[in-house]
Design a protein around this motif. Structure first.
Motif, PDB file in Angstrom:
ATOM      1  N   ASP A   3      37.282   3.958  24.123  1.00  0.00           N
ATOM      2  CA  ASP A   3      38.160   4.489  25.091  1.00  0.00           C
ATOM      3  C   ASP A   3      39.081   3.317  25.521  1.00  0.00           C
ATOM      4  O   ASP A   3      40.345   3.799  25.704  1.00  0.00           O
TER       5      ASP A   3
ATOM      6  N   SER B 244      35.773  10.180  12.670  1.00  0.00           N
ATOM      7  CA  SER B 244      36.714  10.591  13.799  1.00  0.00           C
ATOM      8  C   SER B 244      38.399  10.479  13.017  1.00  0.00           C
ATOM      9  O   SER B 244      38.400   9.967  12.055  1.00  0.00           O
TER      10      SER B 244
ATOM     11  N   GLU C 176      34.196  16.026  20.063  1.00  0.00           N
ATOM     12  CA  GLU C 176      34.534  15.168  21.242  1.00  0.00           C
ATOM     13  C   GLU C 176      35.928  14.829  21.218  1.00  0.00           C
ATOM     14  O   GLU C 176      36.362  14.140  20.326  1.00  0.00           O
TER      15      GLU C 176
ATOM     16  N   PHE D 143      39.611  13.249  22.837  1.00  0.00           N
ATOM     17  CA  PHE D 143      40.557  12.359  23.853  1.00  0.00           C
ATOM     18  C   PHE D 143      41.935  12.714  23.469  1.00  0.00           C
ATOM     19  O   PHE D 143      42.342  12.752  22.462  1.00  0.00           O
TER      20      PHE D 143
ATOM     21  N   LYS E 208      42.425   9.943  27.754  1.00  0.00           N
ATOM     22  CA  LYS E 208      41.673  10.619  28.469  1.00  0.00           C
ATOM     23  C   LYS E 208      40.587  11.763  27.691  1.00  0.00           C
ATOM     24  O   LYS E 208      41.219  12.445  26.881  1.00  0.00           O
ATOM     25  N   LYS E 209      39.633  11.734  28.224  1.00  0.00           N
ATOM     26  CA  LYS E 209      38.345  12.676  27.566  1.00  0.00           C
ATOM     27  C   LYS E 209      38.548  13.960  28.087  1.00  0.00           C
ATOM     28  O   LYS E 209      38.513  14.101  29.363  1.00  0.00           O
TER      29      LYS E 209
ATOM     30  N   GLU F 284      37.066  16.986  29.123  1.00  0.00           N
ATOM     31  CA  GLU F 284      35.494  17.378  29.688  1.00  0.00           C
ATOM     32  C   GLU F 284      34.991  18.611  29.288  1.00  0.00           C
ATOM     33  O   GLU F 284      34.000  19.258  29.622  1.00  0.00           O
TER      34      GLU F 284
END
Length: 278
Positions: free
Chosen positions: A184, A228, A248, A250, A254-255, A257
């Protein structure tokens, strides 16, 4: 006729041996044969070398190294074959100019005897001693290491006051560092004038395709579990997710959701600023 000059005088018999008397070497040879001994056996028992025994039996005393050595060898050989050495010594003195001056004979003719071979180094004993030394050293080292263990623990407890004094300053820094995930914080540092997209396959593999705003293909292939990929462009990044469920995502730090379904194909497009799905 004068009695003192009579040729039958006993003194003349001592100075001039009778013709029928055997020579010294002949007498020793006959005594050896009568005793049933060979030259080798006599040499072994007397430690007089074989060539010297042969020479003496041939009345050649030149190999003895002198009168003292010769008399000693005659005495030794006579005793070895069971003969009385005294008449042979007297005969030798009479034939070789009389008895020599007394000298310590034993140390002199001892050199002519067969000397034992020098002892060789006992390598086996040396090797055993070396092995014992190594084993003892290893055992001592292990024993010392075991004894030193409690001491090392005591030393480790020594600086405990320093740890107590520094722990208040360390604890706040640890809580601050561990709260955000490393990924992050890394994504949050992306430049604001670019589009940055990071995809991670969490629990399964996924096929993905990524293109830049000018249509350039950034990636096209499988993203394996745990892998990744990060893509960046000045304007826009277009994505196709072949198995969107395990991804997943980003975007610009920001992730996303939104939960994608496993096996579903998703077509996404992201630009600068807050992430927006196209």
């Amino acid at each position: 006729m004068s009695i003192g000059n009579s040729p039958e005088s006993p003194e003349d018999d001592r100075n001039f041996p009778a013709d029928d008397r055997d020579s010294i070497g002949r007498a020793l040879q006959q005594g050896r044969i009568a005793a049933g001994l060979t030259v080798d056996e006599v040499s072994a028992s007397t430690r007089v070398r074989i060539p010297i025994v042969h020479a003496i039996e041939e009345d050649d005393f030149s190999r003895c190294g002198g009168d003292v050595y010769a008399r000693g060898h005659i005495r030794t050989l006579a005793r070895a074959v069971g003969m009385d050495p005294a008449p042979l010594i007297e005969q030798y003195d009479a034939e070789h100019g009389g008895r020599p001056a007394p000298t310590p004979a034993a140390p002199l003719f001892e050199a002519e005897r067969i000397r034992p071979e020098p002892r060789r180094p006992n390598w086996t004993a040396a090797m055993v001693a070396a092995i014992v030394a190594v084993v003892g050293f290893v055992g001592f080292t292990m024993f010392s290491g075991n004894d030193a263990a409690p001491g090392s623990g005591a030393v480790a407890e020594g600086p405990a006051p320093d740890k107590k004094t520094t722990s208040p300053t360390v604890k706040p820094t640890k809580t601050k560092d561990t709260k955000p995930a490393p990924t992050d914080s890394a994504i949050a540092a992306v430049p604001k004038d670019k589009v940055t997209v990071k995809l991670t396959a969490t629990d399964d593999k996924s096929w993905i395709s990524a293109k830049a705003s000018d249509g350039k293909l950034l990636f096209d292939g499988l993203l394996l579990k745990g892998e990744s990929k990060t893509f960046q462009d000045d304007e826009r990044v277009d994505l196709i997710l072949g198995n969107a469920g395990p991804i997943e995502l980003f975007v610009n730090g920001k992730k996303i959701e939104e939960k994608f379904e496993s096996g579903a194909v998703e077509r996404l497009s992201y630009a600068k600023g807050d992430p927006e799905a196209g």
